[in-house]
Design an enzyme around this catalytic site. Structure first.
Site, PDB file in Angstrom:
ATOM      1  N   LYS A  73     -24.399  10.608   8.416  1.00  0.00           N
ATOM      2  CA  LYS A  73     -24.179  11.975   8.909  1.00  0.00           C
ATOM      3  C   LYS A  73     -25.387  12.899   8.739  1.00  0.00           C
ATOM      4  O   LYS A  73     -25.641  13.736   9.602  1.00  0.00           O
ATOM      5  CB  LYS A  73     -22.963  12.598   8.215  1.00  0.00           C
ATOM      6  CG  LYS A  73     -21.638  12.091   8.754  1.00  0.00           C
ATOM      7  CD  LYS A  73     -20.484  12.834   8.105  1.00  0.00           C
ATOM      8  CE  LYS A  73     -19.242  12.707   8.952  1.00  0.00           C
ATOM      9  NZ  LYS A  73     -18.178  13.606   8.514  1.00  0.00           N
ATOM     10  N   ASN A  94     -21.406  14.756  13.159  1.00  0.00           N
ATOM     11  CA  ASN A  94     -20.404  13.695  13.349  1.00  0.00           C
ATOM     12  C   ASN A  94     -20.229  13.301  14.809  1.00  0.00           C
ATOM     13  O   ASN A  94     -19.498  12.359  15.112  1.00  0.00           O
ATOM     14  CB  ASN A  94     -19.055  14.057  12.706  1.00  0.00           C
ATOM     15  CG  ASN A  94     -18.218  14.995  13.555  1.00  0.00           C
ATOM     16  OD1 ASN A  94     -18.742  15.684  14.437  1.00  0.00           O
ATOM     17  ND2 ASN A  94     -16.930  15.040  13.307  1.00  0.00           N
ATOM     18  N   ASP A 109     -15.701  18.689  12.551  1.00  0.00           N
ATOM     19  CA  ASP A 109     -14.656  18.785  11.510  1.00  0.00           C
ATOM     20  C   ASP A 109     -14.205  20.231  11.295  1.00  0.00           C
ATOM     21  O   ASP A 109     -13.013  20.512  11.160  1.00  0.00           O
ATOM     22  CB  ASP A 109     -15.150  18.201  10.183  1.00  0.00           C
ATOM     23  CG  ASP A 109     -15.166  16.684  10.196  1.00  0.00           C
ATOM     24  OD1 ASP A 109     -14.272  16.081  10.805  1.00  0.00           O
ATOM     25  OD2 ASP A 109     -16.092  16.098   9.599  1.00  0.00           O
ATOM     26  N   ALA A 134     -16.852  21.110  -1.632  1.00  0.00           N
ATOM     27  CA  ALA A 134     -18.044  21.463  -0.850  1.00  0.00           C
ATOM     28  C   ALA A 134     -18.748  20.201  -0.366  1.00  0.00           C
ATOM     29  O   ALA A 134     -19.968  20.147  -0.284  1.00  0.00           O
ATOM     30  CB  ALA A 134     -18.987  22.314  -1.695  1.00  0.00           C
TER      31      ALA A 134
HETATM   32  P1  NAD Z   1     -16.881  14.283  -0.481  1.00  0.00           P
HETATM   33  O1  NAD Z   1     -17.017  13.128  -1.410  1.00  0.00           O
HETATM   34  O2  NAD Z   1     -17.998  14.627   0.423  1.00  0.00           O
HETATM   35  O3  NAD Z   1     -16.519  15.599  -1.340  1.00  0.00           O
HETATM   36  C1  NAD Z   1     -15.485  15.547  -2.299  1.00  0.00           C
HETATM   37  C2  NAD Z   1     -15.240  16.939  -2.881  1.00  0.00           C
HETATM   38  O4  NAD Z   1     -14.106  16.860  -3.753  1.00  0.00           O
HETATM   39  C3  NAD Z   1     -16.401  17.473  -3.715  1.00  0.00           C
HETATM   40  O5  NAD Z   1     -16.522  18.859  -3.519  1.00  0.00           O
HETATM   41  C4  NAD Z   1     -15.969  17.159  -5.161  1.00  0.00           C
HETATM   42  O6  NAD Z   1     -16.537  18.058  -6.107  1.00  0.00           O
HETATM   43  C5  NAD Z   1     -14.464  17.362  -5.038  1.00  0.00           C
HETATM   44  N1  NAD Z   1     -13.686  16.604  -6.027  1.00  0.00           N
HETATM   45  C6  NAD Z   1     -13.626  15.244  -6.166  1.00  0.00           C
HETATM   46  N2  NAD Z   1     -12.794  14.924  -7.180  1.00  0.00           N
HETATM   47  C7  NAD Z   1     -12.321  16.085  -7.681  1.00  0.00           C
HETATM   48  C8  NAD Z   1     -11.427  16.395  -8.743  1.00  0.00           C
HETATM   49  N3  NAD Z   1     -10.836  15.442  -9.487  1.00  0.00           N
HETATM   50  N4  NAD Z   1     -11.163  17.712  -8.998  1.00  0.00           N
HETATM   51  C9  NAD Z   1     -11.748  18.684  -8.262  1.00  0.00           C
HETATM   52  N5  NAD Z   1     -12.603  18.457  -7.236  1.00  0.00           N
HETATM   53  C10 NAD Z   1     -12.881  17.160  -6.965  1.00  0.00           C
HETATM   54  O7  NAD Z   1     -15.548  13.978   0.352  1.00  0.00           O
HETATM   55  P2  NAD Z   1     -15.116  14.644   1.748  1.00  0.00           P
HETATM   56  O8  NAD Z   1     -15.594  13.789   2.860  1.00  0.00           O
HETATM   57  O9  NAD Z   1     -15.482  16.081   1.722  1.00  0.00           O
HETATM   58  O10 NAD Z   1     -13.532  14.493   1.686  1.00  0.00           O
HETATM   59  C11 NAD Z   1     -12.747  15.378   0.900  1.00  0.00           C
HETATM   60  C12 NAD Z   1     -11.310  15.384   1.383  1.00  0.00           C
HETATM   61  O11 NAD Z   1     -11.236  15.821   2.726  1.00  0.00           O
HETATM   62  C13 NAD Z   1     -10.638  14.015   1.349  1.00  0.00           C
HETATM   63  O12 NAD Z   1      -9.358  14.177   0.807  1.00  0.00           O
HETATM   64  C14 NAD Z   1     -10.546  13.610   2.806  1.00  0.00           C
HETATM   65  O13 NAD Z   1      -9.373  12.850   3.054  1.00  0.00           O
HETATM   66  C15 NAD Z   1     -10.427  14.954   3.489  1.00  0.00           C
HETATM   67  N6  NAD Z   1     -10.926  14.954   4.865  1.00  0.00           N
HETATM   68  C16 NAD Z   1     -10.052  15.277   5.854  1.00  0.00           C
HETATM   69  C17 NAD Z   1     -10.488  15.331   7.161  1.00  0.00           C
HETATM   70  C18 NAD Z   1      -9.507  15.688   8.256  1.00  0.00           C
HETATM   71  O14 NAD Z   1      -9.882  15.617   9.435  1.00  0.00           O
HETATM   72  N7  NAD Z   1      -8.305  16.080   7.927  1.00  0.00           N
HETATM   73  C19 NAD Z   1     -11.822  15.039   7.485  1.00  0.00           C
HETATM   74  C20 NAD Z   1     -12.699  14.722   6.441  1.00  0.00           C
HETATM   75  C21 NAD Z   1     -12.230  14.661   5.131  1.00  0.00           C
END
Ligand code: NAD
Length: 291
Positions: A73, A94, A109, A134
């Site tokens: 990405k 994306n 997104d 974030a």
């Molecule tokens: P990422 O790894 O890039 O970021 C993860 C984030 O979660 C970080 O900010 C991290 O600090 C935080 N985090 C992780 N564990 C934590 C905890 N125990 N307590 C507090 N904060 C915590 O991941 P991402 O790609 O941003 O995905 C994050 C979420 O978004 C996932 O649940 C994913 O399913 C969801 N998502 C949904 C869509 C959609 O279209 N609905 C698209 C992308 C991601």
């Protein structure tokens, strides 16, 4: 599928690694078939080492474009000719569109998040927003909310590698948009509770609520929520997360999972490639009616 493919079929790819689990090929190919559009969508297992050649092939094969997922990405950005303003702010792509050999990078997104709220009759403009996370989801959610007129955004992140990203996102949003954004430590629970009490919309964009963290929620006390707010969990598997249950217990009127966001981010890419609206209700029923 075979009946649709002929000498005129336009190719759209998905470049990521790993990728075999993705629902995007099924989503887009069923939407093309439903609308009678002559496109085919194929997943290509492409990691960092072959990314440059793979991007060249978009031009060489005159593909219409592609989706990009992890780990590509950010890494794809130097290979593209143009970037959408939201990409400049998010630092991630994306979706790529090929217009006669000119490749433009988009991020859908955040658009998917804002549009899924619009589908429920909710406008992000003027809202006071709290976001946890974030990363790949939290960043575009914050940026697009700001671009679409959110009044204020408070980004809470735990003290990990994404905290500096939260700070950077907040500074960039405040500098480039009309929205005031600030970054906060999730460990400061009093500040988090106070922000929730004063906000219109809370979006959880962390991994909490899915996978190994399925039974967890960053808010466990319903009294931290108020009935007139919106609670949005970006997680869509499971359909009802712990956070959503806590919000329902609090009597929150608008509680959403991330399924609408996922469908709308796909629909936004679909529109960029084909200039047609994806038949979202048809795709939702076809792919996600079982739960
Ligand atoms: P990422 O790894 O890039 O970021 C993860 C984030 O979660 C970080 O900010 C991290 O600090 C935080 N985090 C992780 N564990 C934590 C905890 N125990 N307590 C507090 N904060 C915590 O991941 P991402 O790609 O941003 O995905 C994050 C979420 O978004 C996932 O649940 C994913 O399913 C969801 N998502 C949904 C869509 C959609 O279209 N609905 C698209 C992308 C991601």
């Amino acid at each position: 599928m075979t009946e649709r493919i002929d000498g005129h079929t336009l190719l759209i790819g998905l470049m990521a690694y790993p990728i075999r689990h993705s629902m995007s090929p099924t989503m887009h190919n069923n939407a093309f078939a439903k609308l009678g559009l002559n496109y085919a969508y194929i997943a290509f297992e492409v990691g960092e080492e072959r990314l440059a050649e793979a991007v060249q092939s978009i031009k060489a094969l005159d593909m219409r474009g592609c989706n990009i997922s992890m780990p590509n990405k950010q890494k794809i950005i130097p290979y593209l000719d143009n970037l959408d303003p939201a990409v400049e702010m998010c630092g991630a792509v994306n979706t790529v569109v090929n217009d006669d050999g000119v490749l433009t990078g988009y991020t859908t997104d955040g658009v998917g998040f804002v549009q899924s709220l619009k589908d429920e009759g909710i406008d992000i403009a003027g809202k006071k927003v709290v976001i946890t996370g974030a990363g790949g989801a939290g960043t575009p959610v914050a940026v697009q909310s700001a671009l679409d007129g959110a009044a204020e955004i408070k980004i809470f992140n735990q003290d990990d590698d994404k905290y500096p990203v939260a700070q950077h996102n907040a500074e960039l949003i405040t500098e480039k948009t009309e929205c005031t954004a600030t970054a906060h430590h999730l460990e400061d629970q009093d500040e988090f509770k106070d922000a929730l009490a004063k906000c219109d919309l809370y979006c959880d964009a962390t991994n909490v609520g899915m996978g190994a963290l399925k039974e967890e929620s960053l808010v466990t006390d319903p009294s931290w929520f108020h009935q007139d707010m919106i609670v949005f969990d970006t997680v869509y598997s499971p359909r009802e997360t712990k956070l959503m249950k806590v919000a329902q217990e609090a009597g929150v009127k608008h509680v959403f999972n991330g399924l609408g966001m996922m469908l709308e981010q796909g629909a936004a890419a679909f529109k960029l490639w084909t200039d047609q609206d994806m038949p979202i209700d048809y795709i939702r029923d076809l792919l996600f009616s079982e739960e």
